[in-house]
Scaffold this motif. Structure first.
Motif, PDB file in Angstrom:
ATOM      1  N   ILE A  58      37.539  48.178  32.198  1.00 33.48           N
ATOM      2  CA  ILE A  58      37.850  49.639  31.926  1.00 33.48           C
ATOM      3  C   ILE A  58      38.027  50.167  30.634  1.00 33.48           C
ATOM      4  CG2 ILE A  58      38.844  51.421  33.127  1.00 33.48           C
ATOM      5  CD1 ILE A  58      39.484  49.649  35.772  1.00 33.48           C
ATOM      6  N   LYS A  59      37.178  51.017  30.302  1.00 34.44           N
ATOM      7  CA  LYS A  59      37.184  51.437  28.852  1.00 34.44           C
ATOM      8  C   LYS A  59      38.471  52.309  28.434  1.00 34.44           C
ATOM      9  CE  LYS A  59      34.263  53.654  25.315  1.00 34.44           C
ATOM     10  NZ  LYS A  59      33.256  54.229  24.744  1.00 34.44           N
ATOM     11  N   SER A  60      39.074  53.090  29.306  1.00 31.46           N
ATOM     12  CA  SER A  60      40.174  53.830  29.311  1.00 31.46           C
ATOM     13  C   SER A  60      41.602  53.218  29.488  1.00 31.46           C
ATOM     14  CB  SER A  60      40.004  55.125  29.733  1.00 31.46           C
ATOM     15  OG  SER A  60      39.812  54.948  31.092  1.00 31.46           O
ATOM     16  N   SER A  61      41.573  51.892  29.967  1.00 35.80           N
ATOM     17  CA  SER A  61      42.698  51.099  30.256  1.00 35.80           C
ATOM     18  C   SER A  61      43.516  50.922  29.350  1.00 35.80           C
ATOM     19  CB  SER A  61      42.373  49.995  30.964  1.00 35.80           C
ATOM     20  OG  SER A  61      41.735  49.064  30.124  1.00 35.80           O
ATOM     21  N   TYR A  62      44.854  50.534  29.833  1.00 35.32           N
ATOM     22  CA  TYR A  62      45.920  50.198  28.634  1.00 35.32           C
ATOM     23  C   TYR A  62      45.797  48.705  28.477  1.00 35.32           C
ATOM     24  CZ  TYR A  62      50.401  50.566  26.021  1.00 35.32           C
ATOM     25  OH  TYR A  62      51.391  50.395  25.233  1.00 35.32           O
ATOM     26  N   CYS A  63      46.244  48.064  27.279  1.00 40.55           N
ATOM     27  CA  CYS A  63      46.148  46.698  27.256  1.00 40.55           C
ATOM     28  C   CYS A  63      47.265  45.808  27.813  1.00 40.55           C
ATOM     29  CB  CYS A  63      46.102  46.322  25.634  1.00 40.55           C
ATOM     30  SG  CYS A  63      45.831  44.617  25.421  1.00 40.55           S
ATOM     31  N   THR A  64      47.058  44.944  28.607  1.00 42.48           N
ATOM     32  CA  THR A  64      47.738  44.263  29.384  1.00 42.48           C
ATOM     33  C   THR A  64      48.103  42.631  28.722  1.00 42.48           C
ATOM     34  OG1 THR A  64      46.216  43.349  31.008  1.00 42.48           O
ATOM     35  CG2 THR A  64      47.567  45.403  31.602  1.00 42.48           C
ATOM     36  N   GLY A  65      47.357  42.316  27.620  1.00 46.52           N
ATOM     37  CA  GLY A  65      47.655  41.218  26.883  1.00 46.52           C
ATOM     38  C   GLY A  65      47.116  39.963  27.917  1.00 46.52           C
ATOM     39  N   GLU A  66      47.861  38.839  27.594  1.00 44.13           N
ATOM     40  CA  GLU A  66      47.721  37.535  28.255  1.00 44.13           C
ATOM     41  C   GLU A  66      47.968  37.582  29.855  1.00 44.13           C
ATOM     42  OE1 GLU A  66      46.331  34.841  26.734  1.00 44.13           O
ATOM     43  OE2 GLU A  66      46.554  35.715  24.792  1.00 44.13           O
ATOM     44  N   ALA A  67      48.887  38.696  30.180  1.00 48.23           N
ATOM     45  CA  ALA A  67      48.967  38.665  31.696  1.00 48.23           C
ATOM     46  C   ALA A  67      47.668  39.104  32.428  1.00 48.23           C
ATOM     47  CB  ALA A  67      50.160  39.588  31.799  1.00 48.23           C
ATOM     48  N   GLY A  68      46.872  39.914  31.725  1.00 52.78           N
ATOM     49  CA  GLY A  68      45.614  40.615  32.268  1.00 52.78           C
ATOM     50  C   GLY A  68      44.612  39.446  32.477  1.00 52.78           C
ATOM     51  N   LYS A  69      44.713  38.699  31.245  1.00 55.19           N
ATOM     52  CA  LYS A  69      43.727  37.567  31.281  1.00 55.19           C
ATOM     53  C   LYS A  69      43.777  36.750  32.293  1.00 55.19           C
ATOM     54  CE  LYS A  69      42.706  37.152  26.366  1.00 55.19           C
ATOM     55  NZ  LYS A  69      42.870  36.328  25.346  1.00 55.19           N
ATOM     56  N   GLU A  70      45.264  36.395  32.625  1.00 50.67           N
ATOM     57  CA  GLU A  70      45.627  35.509  33.853  1.00 50.67           C
ATOM     58  C   GLU A  70      45.081  35.984  35.208  1.00 50.67           C
ATOM     59  OE1 GLU A  70      49.689  34.606  33.465  1.00 50.67           O
ATOM     60  OE2 GLU A  70      49.250  33.555  31.587  1.00 50.67           O
ATOM     61  N   MET A  71      45.631  37.226  35.158  1.00 52.42           N
ATOM     62  CA  MET A  71      45.164  37.997  36.619  1.00 52.42           C
ATOM     63  C   MET A  71      43.522  38.016  36.654  1.00 52.42           C
ATOM     64  SD  MET A  71      47.576  38.897  38.231  1.00 52.42           S
ATOM     65  CE  MET A  71      46.658  40.058  39.447  1.00 52.42           C
ATOM     66  N   THR A  72      42.795  38.257  35.868  1.00 49.63           N
ATOM     67  CA  THR A  72      41.451  38.379  36.022  1.00 49.63           C
ATOM     68  C   THR A  72      40.921  36.853  36.328  1.00 49.63           C
ATOM     69  OG1 THR A  72      41.251  38.088  33.529  1.00 49.63           O
ATOM     70  CG2 THR A  72      40.881  40.313  34.299  1.00 49.63           C
ATOM     71  N   ASN A  73      41.573  35.989  35.580  1.00 47.79           N
ATOM     72  CA  ASN A  73      40.903  34.409  36.033  1.00 47.79           C
ATOM     73  C   ASN A  73      41.580  34.021  37.375  1.00 47.79           C
ATOM     74  OD1 ASN A  73      39.993  34.385  33.392  1.00 47.79           O
ATOM     75  ND2 ASN A  73      41.766  33.400  32.310  1.00 47.79           N
ATOM     76  N   ALA A  74      42.688  34.515  37.560  1.00 47.22           N
ATOM     77  CA  ALA A  74      42.981  33.931  39.125  1.00 47.22           C
ATOM     78  C   ALA A  74      42.039  34.893  40.027  1.00 47.22           C
ATOM     79  CB  ALA A  74      44.349  34.723  39.230  1.00 47.22           C
ATOM     80  N   ASP A  75      41.514  36.045  39.743  1.00 49.29           N
ATOM     81  CA  ASP A  75      40.670  36.649  40.669  1.00 49.29           C
ATOM     82  C   ASP A  75      39.567  36.167  40.945  1.00 49.29           C
ATOM     83  OD1 ASP A  75      42.990  38.510  41.162  1.00 49.29           O
ATOM     84  OD2 ASP A  75      42.054  39.992  39.886  1.00 49.29           O
ATOM     85  N   THR A  76      38.989  35.684  39.589  1.00 45.34           N
ATOM     86  CA  THR A  76      37.614  35.080  39.757  1.00 45.34           C
ATOM     87  C   THR A  76      37.649  33.679  40.157  1.00 45.34           C
ATOM     88  OG1 THR A  76      37.985  34.281  37.605  1.00 45.34           O
ATOM     89  CG2 THR A  76      36.682  36.399  37.883  1.00 45.34           C
ATOM     90  N   GLY A  77      39.027  32.942  40.249  1.00 46.46           N
ATOM     91  CA  GLY A  77      39.075  31.697  40.853  1.00 46.46           C
ATOM     92  C   GLY A  77      38.994  31.584  42.240  1.00 46.46           C
ATOM     93  N   GLN A  78      39.724  32.602  43.053  1.00 43.11           N
ATOM     94  CA  GLN A  78      39.833  32.760  44.324  1.00 43.11           C
ATOM     95  C   GLN A  78      38.481  33.012  44.997  1.00 43.11           C
ATOM     96  OE1 GLN A  78      43.029  35.668  45.074  1.00 43.11           O
ATOM     97  NE2 GLN A  78      44.406  34.507  44.353  1.00 43.11           N
ATOM     98  N   GLY A  79      37.665  33.679  44.374  1.00 42.95           N
ATOM     99  CA  GLY A  79      36.227  33.733  44.816  1.00 42.95           C
ATOM    100  C   GLY A  79      36.069  35.216  45.698  1.00 42.95           C
ATOM    101  N   ASP A  80      37.454  36.078  45.515  1.00 42.35           N
ATOM    102  CA  ASP A  80      37.010  37.133  46.313  1.00 42.35           C
ATOM    103  C   ASP A  80      36.267  38.179  45.432  1.00 42.35           C
ATOM    104  OD1 ASP A  80      38.899  36.345  47.967  1.00 42.35           O
ATOM    105  OD2 ASP A  80      40.612  37.063  46.889  1.00 42.35           O
ATOM    106  N   VAL A  81      35.122  38.643  46.026  1.00 44.54           N
ATOM    107  CA  VAL A  81      34.199  39.355  45.475  1.00 44.54           C
ATOM    108  C   VAL A  81      34.060  40.685  45.945  1.00 44.54           C
ATOM    109  CG1 VAL A  81      31.740  39.415  44.789  1.00 44.54           C
ATOM    110  CG2 VAL A  81      32.661  37.329  44.827  1.00 44.54           C
ATOM    111  N   GLN A  82      34.442  41.543  45.308  1.00 39.24           N
ATOM    112  CA  GLN A  82      34.628  42.782  45.814  1.00 39.24           C
ATOM    113  C   GLN A  82      33.184  43.660  45.375  1.00 39.24           C
ATOM    114  OE1 GLN A  82      37.791  44.896  43.906  1.00 39.24           O
ATOM    115  NE2 GLN A  82      39.484  43.673  45.391  1.00 39.24           N
ATOM    116  N   PRO A  83      32.793  44.562  46.233  1.00 38.04           N
ATOM    117  CA  PRO A  83      31.658  45.350  45.632  1.00 38.04           C
ATOM    118  C   PRO A  83      31.810  46.171  44.458  1.00 38.04           C
ATOM    119  CG  PRO A  83      32.282  45.979  48.028  1.00 38.04           C
ATOM    120  CD  PRO A  83      33.340  45.070  47.596  1.00 38.04           C
ATOM    121  N   GLU A  84      30.846  46.517  43.761  1.00 41.00           N
ATOM    122  CA  GLU A  84      31.051  47.053  42.504  1.00 41.00           C
ATOM    123  C   GLU A  84      31.484  48.405  42.540  1.00 41.00           C
ATOM    124  OE1 GLU A  84      27.128  47.435  40.681  1.00 41.00           O
ATOM    125  OE2 GLU A  84      26.886  45.237  40.511  1.00 41.00           O
TER     126      GLU A  84
END
Length: 581
Positions: free
Chosen positions: A449-475
């Motif tokens: 998201i272009k206007s989002s606030y930076c979450t740093g390493e925590a944001g990376k972990e969350m995005t990696n966890a979401d992709t690892g669980q395989g929960d695919v949401q619609p666009e």
């Protein structure tokens, strides 16, 4: 043959017409052979007349007999000839003459007043059809109106030129076109003469010419002779005025003697290639005797202190630049109708150039004042330079201890008109530095998201966890979901820890064992099926067996490996023979 010891005489056959050409010629006697050889020698020496062919042309005696004589088995009655060596008229191609060319325009003469059958339906011309007509398509064609019928064009001939005709650049040239240029120059010459005559009439009327005649009488005959020489030279003024156009690099042109003299080096001068013997110094071109760069540049010597600093130093210093600008002004003024020349009228040209520069500066000042009066904005022109405002520049220049430029003053790199490296919302990377699954994002936090606030390493972990669980949401849902703050992420972690603590360790171990046993049972069944399949495939012929039908390319799981170990038969096992019972 001329090279043989004996030769045959070509004689007509003794039989009737049906036997012609079938009888062999009789042999020559020694006396006839000797006489023939003597005649040939006399003909070669020029003492006897040459042999004549059937057309009455002389045959060169040096031509071999196998070329000039006709074979006896073709026609023994024919005399020696060279007709077969000449171009055959029936085989010659007829080429178009050099003067012929395609006709231009239309036929002059009678114009049709009504439509003729077979003519163009659009314009009415007989020389083309409607699809080939180049005239604007009419609303109602000439076929139906019968009016305004176009004239017929020329039927173009089929020209077939020879080698020279195809390459004749002047073929088809109309000499009347050149007469227009001659007439134009004649008009210019006539206008010059009339202007000169008017100038003389004005001088006579004002009395200036009489004063020149009186002053000439006072100075005597010497002055008269010099004036007559000037009058004679005035005829060649136009030709001598433009003599500098013929100058070539390295040559001088003398308009009086019409010769070119090569610029030679004076014997006392030092050769350019001897000024610096370093092979990495300025390059010397031996063909043009030119050394453009300064040979003393590596030593750090000031170019003003040496006797020679390269051809470019002479070319781009002193009055050379101003003279080149003056020459350019003379060419532009001559194109616009002013009779000025750098060599013929240098004083007039210099005065005209100075007045032109003054007028040009005045015009620029007036134009600037009028724009400022109309639109304003004079305060923006008094702003100091960007270097003074920012206290820095992007121009890197490196100097040596002697003051010469080692590196720098290069061409400036064109920068983008957009702002670069602008970081927002505490991001350490720009938008577009991260890409995944067809979407752009920030590399620092893996946010899309272009206007989002930076979450740093925590944001990376969350995005990696979401992709690892395989929960695919619609666009659409991904775009609509808001990114969680640090507090929300922390609360989610605490909730997960509490859930893990609530579960008892004994129940978890039982569940895991039950799942593992189920997986192992499935793996054993699959291994038994695989072994049966392998036995069936081994019984088949190799030629009928499919390619790679026994092998799989995926990595086996732990349960499959355990099932394989359990089902594997060891030949050294004493109980191996009882396994199948």
């Amino acid at each position: 043959m001329a090279s043989g010891g004996m030769e045959v005489i070509q004689s007509a056959p003794s039989g009737g017409p049906n036997d012609a050409g079938l009888d062999e010629p009789k042999k020559m006697t020694r006396e006839d052979w000797r006489k023939k050889k003597e005649l040939e020698e006399q003909r070669k020496l020029g003492n006897a007349p040459a042999e004549v062919d059937e057309e009455g042309k002389d045959i060169n005696p040096h031509i071999p007999q196998y070329i000039s004589s006709v074979p006896w088995y073709i026609d023994p009655s024919k005399r020696p000839t060279l007709k077969h060596q000449r171009p055959q008229e029936e085989k010659q191609r007829e080429y178009t003459s050099m003067g012929e060319w395609y006709k231009r325009g239309v036929k002059e003469g009678s114009i049709a007043t009504k439509f003729r059958p077979g003519a163009c339906e659009n314009c009415g011309s007989m020389t083309h059809k409607k699809k080939d007509c180049l005239e604007r398509p009419r609303k109602v064609g000439a076929k139906f109106t019968g009016t305004n019928i176009a004239p017929d064009e020329f039927t173009q001939p089929q020209l077939m030129f020879d080698y020279d005709g195809k390459r004749d650049r002047w073929n088809g040239y109309n000499s009347e076109e050149h007469m227009k240029i001659v007439e134009e120059y004649a008009k210019v010459d006539l206008a010059k003469r009339t202007l000169k005559a008017q100038k003389l009439q004005e001088e006579l009327a004002s009395g200036k010419l009489m004063e020149q005649v009186n002053s000439r009488n006072k100075w005597g005959e010497e002055e008269q002779n010099s004036q007559t020489e000037r009058d004679h030279n005035s005829e060649d003024e136009d030709e001598d005025k433009y003599a500098d156009d013929i100058d070539m690099p390295g040559q001088n042109f003398d308009s009086k003697r019409r010769i070119t003299v090569r610029n030679l080096r004076i014997r006392e001068d030092i050769a350019k290639y001897l000024r610096n013997l370093d092979p990495n110094s300025a390059y010397y071109d031996p063909k043009t005797r030119a050394m453009r760069e300064n040979p003393y540049a590596s030593g750090g010597i000031n170019p003003d202190e040496v006797s020679y600093a390269g051809d470019n130093f002479v070319r781009y210093t002193g009055d050379t630049i101003s003279m080149a600008q003056t020459q350019l002004f003379a060419w532009e003024a001559y194109e616009k109708g002013s009779e000025v020349h750098l060599q013929a009228d240098p004083t007039k040209l210099e005065v005209l150039y100075k007045s032109f520069k003054v007028k040009k500066e005045d015009f620029k000042e007036k134009q600037k004042e009028t724009i400022l009066e109309k639109y304003g904005g004079e305060e923006h022109l008094n702003v100091p330079s960007r270097e003074l405002l920012l206290a820095q520049t992007e121009d890197y220049v490196e100097y040596s201890r002697h003051g010469t430029v080692i590196k720098g003053q290069e061409k400036a790199i064109a920068r983008s008109k957009y702002e670069e490296d602008v970081l927002i919302n505490n991001h350490t990377c720009i938008w577009g530095s991260y890409w995944k699954d067809g979407r752009w994002g920030y590399k620092c936090c893996h946010s899309f998201i272009k206007s989002s606030y930076c979450t740093g390493e925590a944001g990376k972990e969350m995005t990696n966890a979401d992709t690892g669980q395989g929960d695919v949401q619609p666009e659409g849902e991904e775009i609509m979901t808001k990114t969680k703050t640090l507090m929300e992420l922390h609360q989610d972690k605490l909730k997960k820890k509490k859930k893990k603590q609530k579960k008892s360790p004994g129940s978890e171990s039982e569940d895991e064992d039950r799942k593992r046993q189920e997986k192992l049972k499935k793996a054993l069944n699959a291994e038994e099926a695989r072994l049966k399949h392998v036995e069936e495939m081994m019984q088949l012929d190799e030629r009928k067996r499919a390619y790679n039908s026994i092998y799989e390319s995926r990595e086996p799981t732990e349960e499959e490996m355990e099932a394989y170990r359990m089902k594997r038969q060891r030949p050294d096992d004493p109980m191996a023979s009882f396994l199948g019972q």
